[in-house]
Design a protein around this motif. Structure first.
Motif, PDB file in Angstrom:
ATOM      1  N   GLY A   1      17.235  15.341   2.343  1.00 37.67           N
ATOM      2  CA  GLY A   1      18.358  14.422   2.153  1.00 37.67           C
ATOM      3  C   GLY A   1      17.970  12.957   2.259  1.00 37.67           C
ATOM      4  N   THR A   2      16.728  12.683   2.695  1.00 37.93           N
ATOM      5  CA  THR A   2      16.239  11.298   2.752  1.00 37.93           C
ATOM      6  C   THR A   2      15.425  11.012   1.507  1.00 37.93           C
ATOM      7  OG1 THR A   2      16.115  11.387   5.162  1.00 37.93           O
ATOM      8  CG2 THR A   2      14.877   9.631   4.079  1.00 37.93           C
ATOM      9  N   GLY A   3      15.763   9.952   0.796  1.00 38.85           N
ATOM     10  CA  GLY A   3      15.035   9.585  -0.424  1.00 38.85           C
ATOM     11  C   GLY A   3      13.642   9.074  -0.107  1.00 38.85           C
ATOM     12  N   GLU A   4      12.775   9.085  -1.117  1.00 40.51           N
ATOM     13  CA  GLU A   4      11.391   8.628  -0.929  1.00 40.51           C
ATOM     14  C   GLU A   4      11.341   7.172  -0.481  1.00 40.51           C
ATOM     15  OE1 GLU A   4       8.782   9.340  -4.207  1.00 40.51           O
ATOM     16  OE2 GLU A   4       9.092  11.502  -4.152  1.00 40.51           O
TER      17      GLU A   4
ATOM     18  N   GLY B   1       0.527   8.701 -10.729  1.00 38.34           N
ATOM     19  CA  GLY B   1      -0.794   8.993 -10.145  1.00 38.34           C
ATOM     20  C   GLY B   1      -1.055   8.404  -8.781  1.00 38.34           C
ATOM     21  N   GLY B   2      -0.041   7.831  -8.142  1.00 40.50           N
ATOM     22  CA  GLY B   2      -0.261   7.229  -6.821  1.00 40.50           C
ATOM     23  C   GLY B   2      -0.808   8.219  -5.801  1.00 40.50           C
ATOM     24  N   ALA B   3      -0.256   9.431  -5.792  1.00 38.56           N
ATOM     25  CA  ALA B   3      -0.695  10.451  -4.823  1.00 38.56           C
ATOM     26  C   ALA B   3      -2.148  10.839  -5.065  1.00 38.56           C
ATOM     27  CB  ALA B   3       0.202  11.685  -4.912  1.00 38.56           C
ATOM     28  N   ALA B   4      -2.532  10.945  -6.340  1.00 39.45           N
ATOM     29  CA  ALA B   4      -3.926  11.275  -6.662  1.00 39.45           C
ATOM     30  C   ALA B   4      -4.850  10.165  -6.174  1.00 39.45           C
ATOM     31  CB  ALA B   4      -4.098  11.483  -8.167  1.00 39.45           C
ATOM     32  N   PHE B   5      -4.430   8.904  -6.361  1.00 35.74           N
ATOM     33  CA  PHE B   5      -5.286   7.794  -5.940  1.00 35.74           C
ATOM     34  C   PHE B   5      -5.478   7.791  -4.422  1.00 35.74           C
ATOM     35  CE2 PHE B   5      -6.029   3.283  -4.779  1.00 35.74           C
ATOM     36  CZ  PHE B   5      -7.294   3.189  -5.324  1.00 35.74           C
ATOM     37  N   VAL B   6      -4.433   8.147  -3.678  1.00 32.77           N
ATOM     38  CA  VAL B   6      -4.566   8.206  -2.221  1.00 32.77           C
ATOM     39  C   VAL B   6      -5.629   9.236  -1.832  1.00 32.77           C
ATOM     40  CG1 VAL B   6      -3.395   8.748  -0.050  1.00 32.77           C
ATOM     41  CG2 VAL B   6      -2.236   7.385  -1.781  1.00 32.77           C
ATOM     42  N   ARG B   7      -5.660  10.367  -2.542  1.00 36.96           N
ATOM     43  CA  ARG B   7      -6.697  11.377  -2.256  1.00 36.96           C
ATOM     44  C   ARG B   7      -8.081  10.856  -2.637  1.00 36.96           C
ATOM     45  NH1 ARG B   7      -2.908  14.703  -4.561  1.00 36.96           N
ATOM     46  NH2 ARG B   7      -4.192  15.340  -6.318  1.00 36.96           N
ATOM     47  N   VAL B   8      -8.132  10.011  -3.672  1.00 39.33           N
ATOM     48  CA  VAL B   8      -9.410   9.384  -4.058  1.00 39.33           C
ATOM     49  C   VAL B   8      -9.892   8.460  -2.934  1.00 39.33           C
ATOM     50  CG1 VAL B   8     -10.519   7.822  -5.697  1.00 39.33           C
ATOM     51  CG2 VAL B   8      -8.988   9.590  -6.544  1.00 39.33           C
ATOM     52  N   ILE B   9      -8.962   7.719  -2.321  1.00 38.63           N
ATOM     53  CA  ILE B   9      -9.320   6.853  -1.181  1.00 38.63           C
ATOM     54  C   ILE B   9      -9.879   7.713  -0.042  1.00 38.63           C
ATOM     55  CG2 ILE B   9      -8.418   5.326   0.620  1.00 38.63           C
ATOM     56  CD1 ILE B   9      -6.342   4.333  -1.389  1.00 38.63           C
ATOM     57  N   ALA B  10      -9.219   8.839   0.231  1.00 34.79           N
ATOM     58  CA  ALA B  10      -9.689   9.738   1.294  1.00 34.79           C
ATOM     59  C   ALA B  10     -11.098  10.235   0.984  1.00 34.79           C
ATOM     60  CB  ALA B  10      -8.718  10.909   1.457  1.00 34.79           C
TER      61      ALA B  10
ATOM     62  N   ALA C   1       0.832  -1.207   0.000  1.00 35.96           N
ATOM     63  CA  ALA C   1       0.000   0.000   0.000  1.00 35.96           C
ATOM     64  C   ALA C   1       0.866   1.256   0.000  1.00 35.96           C
ATOM     65  CB  ALA C   1      -0.931  -0.007   1.214  1.00 35.96           C
ATOM     66  N   LEU C   2       1.927   1.268   0.791  1.00 40.04           N
ATOM     67  CA  LEU C   2       2.813   2.428   0.805  1.00 40.04           C
ATOM     68  C   LEU C   2       3.552   2.563  -0.522  1.00 40.04           C
ATOM     69  CD1 LEU C   2       4.271   2.385   4.438  1.00 40.04           C
ATOM     70  CD2 LEU C   2       2.549   3.914   3.496  1.00 40.04           C
ATOM     71  N   ALA C   3       3.883   1.432  -1.143  1.00 40.81           N
ATOM     72  CA  ALA C   3       4.530   1.481  -2.466  1.00 40.81           C
ATOM     73  C   ALA C   3       3.577   2.093  -3.491  1.00 40.81           C
ATOM     74  CB  ALA C   3       4.952   0.077  -2.897  1.00 40.81           C
ATOM     75  N   LEU C   4       2.294   1.733  -3.421  1.00 40.88           N
ATOM     76  CA  LEU C   4       1.295   2.299  -4.335  1.00 40.88           C
ATOM     77  C   LEU C   4       1.197   3.812  -4.146  1.00 40.88           C
ATOM     78  CD1 LEU C   4      -1.173   2.240  -6.262  1.00 40.88           C
ATOM     79  CD2 LEU C   4      -2.582   1.663  -4.293  1.00 40.88           C
ATOM     80  N   ALA C   5       1.238   4.262  -2.898  1.00 42.14           N
ATOM     81  CA  ALA C   5       1.102   5.695  -2.606  1.00 42.14           C
ATOM     82  C   ALA C   5       2.240   6.497  -3.236  1.00 42.14           C
ATOM     83  CB  ALA C   5       1.079   5.925  -1.104  1.00 42.14           C
ATOM     84  N   GLN C   6       3.396   5.859  -3.403  1.00 46.07           N
ATOM     85  CA  GLN C   6       4.557   6.564  -3.954  1.00 46.07           C
ATOM     86  C   GLN C   6       4.727   6.336  -5.449  1.00 46.07           C
ATOM     87  OE1 GLN C   6       8.078   6.617  -1.425  1.00 46.07           O
ATOM     88  NE2 GLN C   6       6.842   8.280  -0.668  1.00 46.07           N
ATOM     89  N   ASP C   7       3.811   5.587  -6.049  1.00 49.33           N
ATOM     90  CA  ASP C   7       3.868   5.343  -7.495  1.00 49.33           C
ATOM     91  C   ASP C   7       3.833   6.686  -8.223  1.00 49.33           C
ATOM     92  OD1 ASP C   7       3.342   4.784 -10.156  1.00 49.33           O
ATOM     93  OD2 ASP C   7       1.934   3.168  -9.729  1.00 49.33           O
ATOM     94  N   ARG C   8       4.811   6.910  -9.081  1.00 47.22           N
ATOM     95  CA  ARG C   8       4.907   8.213  -9.757  1.00 47.22           C
ATOM     96  C   ARG C   8       3.767   8.424 -10.766  1.00 47.22           C
ATOM     97  NH1 ARG C   8       8.552  11.163  -8.005  1.00 47.22           N
ATOM     98  NH2 ARG C   8      10.528  10.433  -7.192  1.00 47.22           N
TER      99      ARG C   8
END
Length: 206
Positions: A182-185, A106-115, A97-104
């Protein structure tokens, strides 16, 4: 080349719908807005999806099918490789699930869709998600129950529900802890997964 056209049109519609649902919600988005964003006509939406309700469902299916398959594969590996251990089971639930959220893509958009899905109380969507993905939660519940045989089924489902809520919050990345400079995604995501797994394991065992 012509044979690829329907797929690209369908994906364009799904991408446009996902972005608009993220911005405006399901009720706040019209099919006209979707067709305008995707640069297609209404006939294309009707041909591929038939209705707005089905379009909403397919936006979820596009992401959830793959994530659910990954969760179940990782669950099977966790149970086989670490019998009786709770943390690997929780990792199989959390990490895809966290990997999906970071998918370049549209992952971030999908997380907002879940919200939005949580906020809007869309009954037909809830039924769709329950019918198609309820079995995934049941498989995790069975595996966790074997690790914690003294816990009642009701308690187990409450805690699994809380884990799902905490996971959605972590996916949305609007918590107090931002990714340090300095910390990667990937490293930040792995840390988030580790902390959530430790937290939820303690919650399940309490």
């Amino acid at each position: 080349m012509a044979s690829h056209a329907p797929f690209s049109t369908k994906d364009r519609i799904l991408g446009a719908a996902e972005e608009l649902f993220a911005q405006h919600g399901f009720t706040g988005t019209s099919l006209r807005q979707v067709t305008s964003r995707a640069e297609v006509n209404i006939a294309a939406v009707n041909y591929h999806f038939g209705s707005k309700e089905n379009l909403v469902n397919e936006v979820f299916r596009r992401r959830m099918d793959e994530m659910s398959a990954q969760r179940l594969a990782e669950l099977e590996a966790a149970v086989a490789g670490h019998p009786g251990q709770l943390e690997p089971i929780l990792a199989a639930f959390v990490e895809p699930a966290l990997a999906l959220a970071q998918d370049r893509c549209g992952g971030a958009a999908f997380v907002r869709v879940i919200a939005r899905a949580y906020a809007e109380k869309n009954d037909s969507l809830r039924k769709f998600l329950s019918d198609h993905y309820g079995h995934v939660l049941r498989e995790f519940a069975k595996a966790i129950a074997k690790c914690l045989p003294d816990m009642s089924k009701e308690e187990l489902y409450w805690r699994l529900d809380f884990l799902a809520g905490a996971l959605t919050y972590a996916m949305a990345d609007f918590g107090l802890i931002k990714r340090p400079t300095g910390t990667g995604e990937k490293a930040h995501r792995e840390r988030a997964a580790r902390e959530l797994i430790r937290f939820s394991a303690a919650g399940f065992r309490s």
